[in-house]
Design a protein around this motif. Structure first.
Motif, mmCIF file in Angstrom:
data_model
loop_
_atom_site.group_PDB
_atom_site.id
_atom_site.type_symbol
_atom_site.label_atom_id
_atom_site.label_comp_id
_atom_site.label_asym_id
_atom_site.label_seq_id
_atom_site.Cartn_x
_atom_site.Cartn_y
_atom_site.Cartn_z
ATOM 1 N N UNK A 267 0.758 -1.297 0.104
ATOM 2 C CA UNK A 267 0.112 -0.096 0.046
ATOM 3 C C UNK A 267 0.839 1.278 0.054
ATOM 4 N N UNK A 268 0.758 2.236 -0.936
ATOM 5 C CA UNK A 268 1.468 3.151 -1.075
ATOM 6 C C UNK A 268 1.345 4.328 0.016
ATOM 7 N N UNK A 269 0.068 4.735 0.302
ATOM 8 C CA UNK A 269 -0.081 5.630 1.281
ATOM 9 C C UNK A 269 -0.416 5.103 2.840
ATOM 10 N N UNK A 270 0.540 5.343 3.714
ATOM 11 C CA UNK A 270 0.227 4.685 5.054
ATOM 12 C C UNK A 270 -0.565 5.251 5.873
ATOM 13 N N UNK A 271 -0.959 6.562 5.540
ATOM 14 C CA UNK A 271 -2.012 7.279 6.368
ATOM 15 C C UNK A 271 -1.804 7.011 7.924
ATOM 16 N N UNK A 272 -0.360 7.491 8.423
ATOM 17 C CA UNK A 272 -0.027 7.563 9.761
ATOM 18 C C UNK A 272 0.336 6.154 10.373
ATOM 19 N N UNK A 273 0.297 5.177 9.621
ATOM 20 C CA UNK A 273 0.803 3.681 10.176
ATOM 21 C C UNK A 273 2.362 3.670 9.779
ATOM 22 N N UNK A 274 3.087 3.126 10.423
ATOM 23 C CA UNK A 274 4.567 2.956 10.261
ATOM 24 C C UNK A 274 4.994 2.703 8.965
ATOM 25 N N UNK A 275 6.213 3.221 8.484
ATOM 26 C CA UNK A 275 6.865 2.954 7.342
ATOM 27 C C UNK A 275 6.998 1.304 7.261
ATOM 28 N N UNK A 276 7.395 1.009 6.032
ATOM 29 C CA UNK A 276 7.846 -0.439 5.748
ATOM 30 C C UNK A 276 9.443 -0.193 5.758
ATOM 31 N N UNK A 277 9.774 -1.316 6.318
ATOM 32 C CA UNK A 277 11.366 -1.631 6.467
ATOM 33 C C UNK A 277 11.629 -2.919 5.537
ATOM 34 N N UNK A 278 12.651 -3.071 5.480
ATOM 35 C CA UNK A 278 13.293 -4.104 4.508
ATOM 36 C C UNK A 278 13.148 -5.359 5.310
ATOM 37 N N UNK A 279 12.357 -6.413 4.748
ATOM 38 C CA UNK A 279 12.356 -7.584 5.277
ATOM 39 C C UNK A 279 13.567 -8.466 5.779
ATOM 40 N N UNK A 280 14.376 -8.283 4.765
ATOM 41 C CA UNK A 280 15.801 -9.169 4.768
ATOM 42 C C UNK A 280 16.492 -8.422 5.992
ATOM 43 N N UNK A 281 16.341 -7.100 6.328
ATOM 44 C CA UNK A 281 17.075 -6.452 7.362
ATOM 45 C C UNK A 281 16.383 -6.704 8.595
ATOM 46 N N UNK A 282 15.224 -6.619 8.509
ATOM 47 C CA UNK A 282 14.541 -6.822 9.725
ATOM 48 C C UNK A 282 14.505 -8.022 10.413
ATOM 49 N N UNK A 283 14.575 -8.993 9.781
ATOM 50 C CA UNK A 283 14.528 -10.410 10.234
ATOM 51 C C UNK A 283 15.716 -10.893 10.735
#
Lengths: 238, 238
Positions: A168-184
């Motif tokens: 979803x491009x517009x997050x309307x106040x929800x946290x930004x997406x981070x890179x799964x490879x980094x996060x995990x």
């Protein structure tokens, strides 16, 4: 050596399921006295001797069990909306098993178009892929439930680590997406939710964030549901 | 907006291929005057206006091109023995395209059982997956050749970085396998060879080592050819 799946494996005389008995007798043409390997899909294996081999039934004498706790697959729980095409979903089940996933949680979302829980058929795909890849642990397959039902359990799962992949491009106040490879990287256990064709709704992402899930992306390009699931499993580090 | 594939895209009036014209006219029911996007699979795109739309032909007026060099896919060249099942190989082509691969080199090895180069059909799979994933670069597909022919070019490819994934337990003097995920980290470009059902022979691995390839593994478990290829692409870091 051929592996037979026997979920209630224990020491003693074990009857094979009809599927396994047919395979042993007709495909492999094994005979009484031949050695056969049994796995229970939960880390136990045994080499036993065939006692009787009929067309549709066979029994095996098992004297000892090996327990392989260390080979338990990496702790990724894949929470995934079954695709419209059952073929594509079964591909995902096969590949996620080969690559090593702990459990599969099929969920229905507001954009799910196909709501048929083919639990028994999917279980067979998992068993076949477990045997084919010579794994000792079969992913556990949950019954398909509404996403909201899964979310009722979510906070207790994955040692509190959860993520939701969406586009979803517009997050309307929800946290930004981070890179799964980094996060995990530093997560020993985690659950990851993958949306259906057409993606999760913003509201569904919000519900997952509310139970602690981190929004993630799997790269810059649009991936099909089954591709996203497989890539996420391939990238999850034990 | 729908993307049409047009490999020789340039400024001026462009005729669509029959496949694309049928899709535009019958499936999408577009009409003269509608905007349509064209991509050439090599980083160029354009938004043009449909001039004529017939049942089997259509033309588009293109006034300017956008060049997207930066979106060129990561520099992984997949050197892979086509599987016996064409379905499984086409699945790999689709998934490798979605996940981003630079080129595909089908090779015949001593254990290849199926030696039919379905080049045109495979090319169509790559085009469809490129469009579906909204990519601007289509992987280049080489003609299938004997492994020895590929090896004649290998040292000039991947900036000198090559790897071979195999499952042979006894290496008889050849270098030990290292973890692909670790090895690929600092490689901006590389080629990776994936064997057929039944694996490469020790001799073939030796030939690849002789041209500088590093033996690698993709984890502890046996993966099908198409699963290994897909996982390696998912794990390759740009």
């Amino acid at each position: 050596m051929h592996s037979c799946f026997h979920p209630s494996l224990q020491i003693g005389v074990q009857s094979l399921s009809e599927d396994e008995a047919v395979h042993v007798s007709r495909v492999l043409r094994m005979k009484a006295g031949d050695d056969v390997r049994l796995i229970n899909g939960m880390g136990s294996s045994a080499v036993g001797q065939l006692l009787e081999v009929g067309k549709r039934k066979a029994s095996v004498s098992v004297e000892s069990l090996d327990i392989h706790e260390a080979e338990r697959p990496k702790g990724l729980m894949l929470v995934v909306a079954p695709t419209k095409s059952n073929d594509r979903f079964e591909w995902l089940l096969e590949k996620a098993t080969e690559l090593g996933v702990e459990s599969i949680w099929p969920v229905w979302t507001s954009r799910s178009e196909r709501r048929i829980d083919k639990h028994e058929r999917w279980e067979k795909v998992l068993v076949a892929a477990t045997k084919q890849s010579q794994r000792l642990w079969k992913p556990s397959l949950q019954k398909a439930v509404e996403l909201s039902v899964f979310l009722g359990h979510a906070e207790a799962l994955g040692q509190g680590h959860g993520a939701v992949a969406h586009c979803i491009p517009e997050m309307q106040g929800l946290p930004e997406r981070v890179d799964w490879k980094q996060w995990q990287i530093d997560k020993g256990q985690a659950w990851l939710a993958i949306g259906p064709e057409g993606d999760f709704t913003l509201d569904e992402v919000g519900q997952m964030v509310a139970v602690g899930a981190q929004p993630v992306h799997l790269g810059e390009h649009r991936l099909r549901t089954e591709t996203a699931g497989m890539a996420a499993v391939a990238q999850f580090v034990t």
